[in-house]
Write a protein that holds these residues in place. Structure first.
Motif, PDB file in Angstrom:
ATOM      1  N   ILE A 102      -5.185  -6.745  -2.509  1.00 14.98           N
ATOM      2  CA  ILE A 102      -3.822  -6.198  -2.500  1.00 14.98           C
ATOM      3  C   ILE A 102      -3.365  -5.990  -3.940  1.00 14.98           C
ATOM      4  CG2 ILE A 102      -1.441  -6.569  -1.755  1.00 14.98           C
ATOM      5  CD1 ILE A 102      -2.554  -8.499   0.376  1.00 14.98           C
ATOM      6  N   ALA A 103      -3.049  -4.743  -4.274  1.00 18.77           N
ATOM      7  CA  ALA A 103      -2.521  -4.407  -5.601  1.00 18.77           C
ATOM      8  C   ALA A 103      -1.002  -4.428  -5.532  1.00 18.77           C
ATOM      9  CB  ALA A 103      -3.023  -3.032  -6.033  1.00 18.77           C
ATOM     10  N   VAL A 104      -0.385  -5.199  -6.414  1.00 22.33           N
ATOM     11  CA  VAL A 104       1.070  -5.351  -6.420  1.00 22.33           C
ATOM     12  C   VAL A 104       1.611  -4.898  -7.768  1.00 22.33           C
ATOM     13  CG1 VAL A 104       2.999  -6.942  -6.088  1.00 22.33           C
ATOM     14  CG2 VAL A 104       0.826  -7.340  -4.885  1.00 22.33           C
ATOM     15  N   ASP A 105       2.499  -3.913  -7.769  1.00 22.82           N
ATOM     16  CA  ASP A 105       3.122  -3.516  -9.023  1.00 22.82           C
ATOM     17  C   ASP A 105       3.955  -4.676  -9.547  1.00 22.82           C
ATOM     18  OD1 ASP A 105       5.197  -2.237 -10.873  1.00 22.82           O
ATOM     19  OD2 ASP A 105       3.880  -0.551 -10.454  1.00 22.82           O
ATOM     20  N   SER A 106       3.880  -4.926 -10.848  1.00 21.88           N
ATOM     21  CA  SER A 106       4.542  -6.096 -11.425  1.00 21.88           C
ATOM     22  C   SER A 106       6.060  -6.008 -11.367  1.00 21.88           C
ATOM     23  CB  SER A 106       4.103  -6.309 -12.882  1.00 21.88           C
ATOM     24  OG  SER A 106       4.621  -5.308 -13.735  1.00 21.88           O
ATOM     25  N   ILE A 107       6.594  -4.869 -10.936  1.00 22.33           N
ATOM     26  CA  ILE A 107       8.044  -4.729 -10.833  1.00 22.33           C
ATOM     27  C   ILE A 107       8.582  -5.373  -9.550  1.00 22.33           C
ATOM     28  CG2 ILE A 107       8.304  -2.555  -9.531  1.00 22.33           C
ATOM     29  CD1 ILE A 107      10.246  -1.690 -11.844  1.00 22.33           C
ATOM     30  N   LEU A 108       7.685  -5.712  -8.623  1.00 19.26           N
ATOM     31  CA  LEU A 108       8.098  -6.312  -7.353  1.00 19.26           C
ATOM     32  C   LEU A 108       8.206  -7.833  -7.472  1.00 19.26           C
ATOM     33  CD1 LEU A 108       5.974  -4.231  -4.814  1.00 19.26           C
ATOM     34  CD2 LEU A 108       8.316  -3.816  -5.585  1.00 19.26           C
ATOM     35  N   ASP A 153      -7.259  -2.559  -0.869  1.00 17.06           N
ATOM     36  CA  ASP A 153      -7.070  -2.106   0.514  1.00 17.06           C
ATOM     37  C   ASP A 153      -5.611  -1.776   0.792  1.00 17.06           C
ATOM     38  OD1 ASP A 153      -9.860  -2.829   1.479  1.00 17.06           O
ATOM     39  OD2 ASP A 153      -9.154  -4.776   0.761  1.00 17.06           O
ATOM     40  N   LEU A 154      -4.713  -2.404   0.034  1.00 19.27           N
ATOM     41  CA  LEU A 154      -3.279  -2.238   0.224  1.00 19.27           C
ATOM     42  C   LEU A 154      -2.620  -2.223  -1.146  1.00 19.27           C
ATOM     43  CD1 LEU A 154      -0.681  -2.314   2.055  1.00 19.27           C
ATOM     44  CD2 LEU A 154      -0.865  -4.813   1.982  1.00 19.27           C
ATOM     45  N   ALA A 155      -1.698  -1.280  -1.350  1.00 18.90           N
ATOM     46  CA  ALA A 155      -0.992  -1.177  -2.634  1.00 18.90           C
ATOM     47  C   ALA A 155       0.500  -1.249  -2.381  1.00 18.90           C
ATOM     48  CB  ALA A 155      -1.360   0.121  -3.346  1.00 18.90           C
ATOM     49  N   LEU A 156       1.181  -2.132  -3.098  1.00 23.80           N
ATOM     50  CA  LEU A 156       2.621  -2.321  -2.956  1.00 23.80           C
ATOM     51  C   LEU A 156       3.325  -1.845  -4.220  1.00 23.80           C
ATOM     52  CD1 LEU A 156       2.625  -5.969  -1.515  1.00 23.80           C
ATOM     53  CD2 LEU A 156       2.426  -3.804  -0.281  1.00 23.80           C
ATOM     54  N   GLY A 157       4.272  -0.914  -4.058  1.00 26.59           N
ATOM     55  CA  GLY A 157       5.060  -0.457  -5.189  1.00 26.59           C
ATOM     56  C   GLY A 157       4.572   0.816  -5.836  1.00 26.59           C
ATOM     57  N   VAL A 158       3.934   1.706  -5.071  1.00 25.61           N
ATOM     58  CA  VAL A 158       3.486   2.974  -5.640  1.00 25.61           C
ATOM     59  C   VAL A 158       4.647   3.968  -5.625  1.00 25.61           C
ATOM     60  CG1 VAL A 158       1.116   2.584  -4.927  1.00 25.61           C
ATOM     61  CG2 VAL A 158       2.636   3.867  -3.429  1.00 25.61           C
ATOM     62  N   SER A 159       4.619   4.899  -6.573  1.00 25.11           N
ATOM     63  CA  SER A 159       5.690   5.888  -6.656  1.00 25.11           C
ATOM     64  C   SER A 159       5.438   7.014  -5.678  1.00 25.11           C
ATOM     65  CB  SER A 159       5.787   6.446  -8.080  1.00 25.11           C
ATOM     66  OG  SER A 159       4.699   7.319  -8.339  1.00 25.11           O
ATOM     67  N   GLY A 160       6.477   7.811  -5.440  1.00 23.36           N
ATOM     68  CA  GLY A 160       6.357   8.921  -4.505  1.00 23.36           C
ATOM     69  C   GLY A 160       5.752  10.163  -5.113  1.00 23.36           C
ATOM     70  N   GLU A 161       5.290  10.067  -6.380  1.00 22.83           N
ATOM     71  CA  GLU A 161       4.710  11.232  -7.045  1.00 22.83           C
ATOM     72  C   GLU A 161       3.324  11.566  -6.520  1.00 22.83           C
ATOM     73  OE1 GLU A 161       4.644  10.313 -11.147  1.00 22.83           O
ATOM     74  OE2 GLU A 161       6.814  10.070 -11.334  1.00 22.83           O
ATOM     75  N   HIS A 162       2.707  10.617  -5.843  1.00 18.36           N
ATOM     76  CA  HIS A 162       1.318  10.798  -5.425  1.00 18.36           C
ATOM     77  C   HIS A 162       1.224  11.393  -4.027  1.00 18.36           C
ATOM     78  CE1 HIS A 162       0.491   8.303  -8.901  1.00 18.36           C
ATOM     79  NE2 HIS A 162       1.276   7.362  -8.404  1.00 18.36           N
ATOM     80  N   THR A 163       0.298  12.321  -3.851  1.00 18.64           N
ATOM     81  CA  THR A 163       0.018  12.896  -2.538  1.00 18.64           C
ATOM     82  C   THR A 163      -1.170  12.158  -1.951  1.00 18.64           C
ATOM     83  OG1 THR A 163       0.802  15.066  -3.254  1.00 18.64           O
ATOM     84  CG2 THR A 163      -0.583  14.983  -1.275  1.00 18.64           C
ATOM     85  N   PRO A 164      -0.999  11.483  -0.817  1.00 20.45           N
ATOM     86  CA  PRO A 164      -2.095  10.686  -0.257  1.00 20.45           C
ATOM     87  C   PRO A 164      -3.272  11.567   0.170  1.00 20.45           C
ATOM     88  CG  PRO A 164       0.016  10.090   0.734  1.00 20.45           C
ATOM     89  CD  PRO A 164       0.235  11.356  -0.020  1.00 20.45           C
ATOM     90  N   PRO A 165      -4.475  11.249  -0.267  1.00 20.32           N
ATOM     91  CA  PRO A 165      -5.652  11.970   0.220  1.00 20.32           C
ATOM     92  C   PRO A 165      -6.016  11.509   1.625  1.00 20.32           C
ATOM     93  CG  PRO A 165      -6.317  10.209  -1.248  1.00 20.32           C
ATOM     94  CD  PRO A 165      -4.815  10.220  -1.252  1.00 20.32           C
ATOM     95  N   GLY A 276      14.607   4.573  -8.367  1.00 23.40           N
ATOM     96  CA  GLY A 276      13.326   5.137  -7.961  1.00 23.40           C
ATOM     97  C   GLY A 276      12.907   4.675  -6.585  1.00 23.40           C
ATOM     98  N   ARG A 277      12.315   5.588  -5.846  1.00 26.49           N
ATOM     99  CA  ARG A 277      11.759   5.236  -4.538  1.00 26.49           C
ATOM    100  C   ARG A 277      10.348   4.706  -4.704  1.00 26.49           C
ATOM    101  NH1 ARG A 277      13.063   8.981   0.633  1.00 26.49           N
ATOM    102  NH2 ARG A 277      15.210   8.308   0.921  1.00 26.49           N
ATOM    103  N   LEU A 278      10.091   3.580  -4.069  1.00 26.23           N
ATOM    104  CA  LEU A 278       8.763   2.991  -4.099  1.00 26.23           C
ATOM    105  C   LEU A 278       8.195   2.944  -2.685  1.00 26.23           C
ATOM    106  CD1 LEU A 278       9.234   0.023  -6.606  1.00 26.23           C
ATOM    107  CD2 LEU A 278       8.273   2.285  -7.050  1.00 26.23           C
TER     108      LEU A 278
END
Length: 330
Positions: A102-108, A153-165, A276-278
């Motif tokens: 699990i990847a967690v952005d440090s802002i959370l 496997d799971l990412a928490l705190g990603v920005s909405g700039e990315h288009t999911p593949p 910002g939306r996360l």
């Protein structure tokens, strides 16, 4: 061709990884429980079969050639894929993944993340459901990169700039309100508001380094020509701002108590207020058919996604940076 394929064993790839990580054949041999001469012999066999030089013999250290760098890079990827295959086979047999990353952005909120870990292990005390948890602290684009590269496997705190593949699903976590703060003894603490870019550019900004290795790093709220102190995490940024080393935008929920007791001064800025939306995102089945049902996902990932569907959990991840809050997982 078969000879080349036969030498590219998991053991050989792991050996290359150990030599590159430790920086010497002797250190790698100690880690692998072998003698250095055995590793030297294995490397020469690998070089002969591939007809390339993997290490620069002119260097006293274990310095890779360009061919060696490529083999190391691809070898690590192959080892990860082998682990992923074993993980999927184990999941098919038991329903529970061997490991979930699990990847967690440090802002959370790290407090909330560890409470979720406690609840996960409580599913089958004292050892949990048998799935190893691997937490990664990432920043900005690095959080997304770990997911799309297969590391997480799971990412928490990603920005909405990315288009999911294909094979990646994403849901809204919520909005994070950012405010600009400085220490009471900082020159900007007494400056007239709202602060303009012309005023900010003459004072050092504290910024968190994007942890992305391949994707283009994201830079936020830095002005051309402005002095910058770059730190590795949001927690480090808060510490730097508290010490007066610079100013910066931080989550309102993170700095609220510091502002209330006078350790920080909140300043209005002329530029648009930061909100910002996360999102949170996860790896679905390879054909993308898991959709909303998630029936084909591992039980551990399903559990985490169920927690993230709860408004209280999402709010806590965004807002609760201090203190204990009862009923989070009730």
């Amino acid at each position: 061709m078969s000879e080349r394929r036969n030498v590219l064993t998991p053991e050989a790839l792991a050996m290359m990884d150990a030599i590159a990580r430790t920086g010497s054949f002797a250190a790698a041999a100690r880690e692998l429980g072998k003698v250095p001469s055995a590793l030297t012999y294995s490397v020469r066999q690998l070089e002969d079969a591939l007809d390339v030089l993997l290490f620069d013999r002119r260097s006293r250290q274990a310095r890779l050639t360009a061919a060696g760098e490529e083999l190391l890079h691809e070898g690590r990827r192959l080892l990860q894929e082998m682990d992923a295959v074993a993980n999927r086979v184990k999941r098919v047999a038991s329903g529970w993944e061997t490991q979930i990353s699990i990847a967690v952005d440090s802002i959370l909120s790290s407090l909330t993340v560890f409470e979720l870990c406690e609840a996960f292990y409580a599913l089958n005390p004292p050892h949990g459901p048998g799935t190893r948890l691997r937490l990664r602290s990432e920043v900005l684009a690095g959080t997304w990169e770990t997911l799309v590269s297969g590391v997480a496997d799971l990412a928490l705190g990603v920005s909405g700039e990315h288009t999911p593949p294909a094979g990646i699903k994403m849901e809204l976590l919520g909005e994070l309100h950012m405010v600009y703060v400085v220490a009471p003894h900082h020159p900007l603490a007494s400056a007239p508001e709202p602060l303009t870019d012309a005023a900010l550019v003459h004072h050092r900004a504290v910024a968190v380094a994007d942890s992305a290795q391949r994707l283009t790093p994201i830079t936020v709220n830095l002005l051309p020509g402005q002095d910058v102190l770059t730190v590795p995490s949001v927690g480090s940024k808060l510490e730097a701002v508290l010490r007066g080393l610079g100013g910066g935008f931080l989550p309102e929920s993170l700095v609220r108590e510091h502002v209330q007791v006078g350790r920080l001064v909140r300043k209005e800025v002329l530029r648009m207020n930061q909100a910002g939306r996360l999102y949170y995102a996860w790896r679905a089945s390879p054909d993308g058919s898991a959709g909303r049902s998630r029936a084909r996902l591992g039980l551990a990932l399903q559990w985490w996604l169920e927690q993230l569907e709860r408004p209280a959990t999402r709010a806590a991840l965004l807002q609760r940076h201090s203190g204990w809050q009862p009923g989070l997982l009730g």
